[in-house]
Scaffold this active site. Sequence first.
Site, short mmCIF file in Angstrom:
data_model
loop_
_atom_site.label_atom_id
_atom_site.label_comp_id
_atom_site.label_asym_id
_atom_site.label_seq_id
_atom_site.Cartn_x
_atom_site.Cartn_y
_atom_site.Cartn_z
N VAL A 230 0.86 -1.19 0.00
CA VAL A 230 0.00 0.00 0.00
C VAL A 230 0.89 1.24 0.00
CG1 VAL A 230 -1.67 1.32 1.36
CG2 VAL A 230 -1.99 -1.14 1.02
N TRP A 502 13.20 -6.03 19.29
CA TRP A 502 12.22 -6.08 18.20
C TRP A 502 10.78 -6.06 18.73
CZ3 TRP A 502 16.76 -8.82 18.51
CH2 TRP A 502 17.76 -8.40 17.61
N HIS A 503 10.57 -5.24 19.78
CA HIS A 503 9.23 -5.05 20.35
C HIS A 503 8.78 -3.61 20.12
CE1 HIS A 503 10.13 -8.59 23.34
NE2 HIS A 503 9.95 -8.99 22.10
N ALA A 537 0.78 -3.11 17.47
CA ALA A 537 1.49 -2.74 18.71
C ALA A 537 1.64 -1.24 18.87
CB ALA A 537 2.87 -3.40 18.73
N THR A 548 5.98 -8.89 22.52
CA THR A 548 4.75 -8.18 22.15
C THR A 548 3.80 -8.97 21.26
OG1 THR A 548 6.16 -7.12 20.48
CG2 THR A 548 5.60 -5.83 22.42
N ASN A 549 4.20 -10.15 20.75
CA ASN A 549 3.33 -10.82 19.79
C ASN A 549 1.98 -11.21 20.39
OD1 ASN A 549 2.86 -11.91 17.13
ND2 ASN A 549 2.98 -13.91 18.07
#
Length: 564
Positions: A230, A502-503, A537, A548-549
Site C-alpha cells: 500500500v 524487536w518489540h 502494537a 509483544t506478539n
Amino acid sequence: MYDIIIVGGGSAGSVLAHRLSARSANKVLLCEAGQDTPPGNEPPEIRDSYSGLAYFDPRFHWTELKVTTQIVSHNNPDESRPPLRKYEQARVLGGGSSINGQMANRGAPTDYAEWEARGAAGWNWKDVLPYFKKVERDLDFDGPLHGKDGRIPVRRISHQHWTGHSQAVGEACKLAGYAFLPDQNGEFVDGYFPVTHSNQGEQRVSAAMGYLDRETRKRANLTISTNAQVKELLFEGTQCIGVKALVDGREQAFRGREVILSCGAIHSPAHLLRAGIGPVGHLKEMGIPVLMGLAGVGQGLMDHPSIALSSFVRRGARMNAHTRRHIQMGLRYSSGLPGTPAGDMFVAVLTKSAWHSVGEQIASLLTFVNKTYSETGQVKLASTDPRAEPIVQFNLLSDRRDLDRLMSGFRKMAALQMSAPLKAVTDKPFPASYSDRVRKIGVVNTKNKILTAIAATLMDGPAALRHAMIDNFIVEGFTFEQVMRDDEALEAFVRKAAIGVWHASCSCRMGRADDPMAVVDTQGRVKGVQGLRVVDASIFPVVPCANTNFPVLMAAEKIADAMQ
C-alpha cells in the site's frame, strides 16, 4: 468495493481478516507487502522450530529499514550522530509471528492497569484476559488463566529435555534462590521457567498459519492479496475511502467502507504521516497538507532495552536432538529499584546464538528491561516517497533507571555465569554486541556457512586458540574482566551495546478523547477522521512486560470483537 480493507497481514492483520470475514456480510480485503505462506506449503525456514533462519533471511524483511537505538540529542544537533542499525522488521504474511522467537507471554496484570490509567478504558487485566485465552490453545495447562480452544497452540519444553547449558542455568538460578515456575503464564511472580512458545509438533505456528488456514481462505468474502504494498491512503475530506497499492508491481486502487492499518509501530505511523495525519510542525516541514493535526503520531515509540552476556559452550551442553528450540528457559526477576513493579526484568536463555557453526558454540543470557521507562522514541518521515523508509529513533536508555537496571542485570548474570553449574559447561564469558560484523556473518548464505564451519573447528581446539579467536573476532571493545572491575567501562558497554528486542510499540497510542498525545480511541479509531483504524502494537499505551506478539494478537481479537 470492500467493507473492510486491512493493510498489513502480520499478527494483527491475520486475526482481523479471520474474525471480520467470519461474518459473511463483510467483504474483506487483506493487503500484505510480502510473500504468502500457503497452508502446508510454508517456507521451511518459517515452519522451523528454530527461528534463527527465518529471522536473518532477507526474503522476509523490509531490507532497507535502519534505526538508531542510542539517544539522539535534539538540543545539540552537531553532537556525533548515533550509528544506524539494520532493524529486522517482517515483510511476509504472518508478519513478526512468521520470523520471531515464538515467545508466547502476556505481561503483568499491572501493565493493563496502567493501560487503563493512561486512558485505555476497558483494557485492564480482567478485560484483556478473556482475549488472551481466546488466542491460545494451551497444550500443557488448563484452568482459569488458560485457553484451550484458540487458534495458536502454545507449549513448553520440559526441564528434563533442556540442553545441558539450560539445565546449568536453571541450577545456577536455583542456587541463587529463585523459585522454579512450571507455568510462566500462571501467576506473574519471580522465578525461572520453561518458556511458553507458539509451536506444535516441533513447528512454528504463526498468526497466518493459525488464523488464515485453508478453511478461512475458502471464504468467498475474503481476498488475501500478497505482494501488495500500500502506497497511499485515499480520502474524501476526513473520510478514509480506500487505498492505492502496488500489486505485483502494478498500481491499483481499492475502495473500502473502512481501512485498518496493521503495519506495526514503524510503518503504521508513517502511513498516517504521509496522509497528513500527525504533528502539524513535522507535516509542514515535509510539505504535506495537514488533514488532521495529531501530535502523538509517531511519538512515544518504545522497545525493551537489552544486553547480552555470552560464553563458549562445551560440546556436551549444546543443542540436543530433542528440539531445535534454542530458547528453552527464561528468568523473571525484580530489580528492587525504588518505584519499579515486581518482575521488571527478564532473561532469555539462548543455548545457540545464531544458525551457523560458531553460533552453535555460543550461548547467551539476553537480559532485557521488562518494565522500561524510556518512552521518548519517535518515527518521522525522511521523505514523502512511500518507498522511502522513515527515520526511526528509539532513544533507548533515555530514562536513567533503564541504564541502571541493565548494569545491575549484567552483574547479576555474571554472578550466575561464574557459579559452579555454569562454569562446568561454559568457557570464556564475554559482553556481547549485536554489531554490524555479527549481523553480516549472520546473513544466511554459503560463504558464511563455510567461514563459520572453519572457525568452529578451531574454536573446539586448544583453549588458548579459542580465547584468542573470541578476543580478536567476536568481542568488540570490552572484555568481561574490564566491565566487571570498572563501573565506567560497564556503563560505556551498556550504552553502546544496548539494543531493543524487536518489540517496537506505542507510536499511535490509545487514550482519552481529551489527551492531546492519544492517536486512537479504545477501538483503534483514529481521532478526527472517519473510516480509519490502527490495530497493532503501535496503539499500546505503554509496552507491557512481555514479548509483544501475544499482546498484539489479544488486541486484535478484542477490537475485532468490538467491531462485530
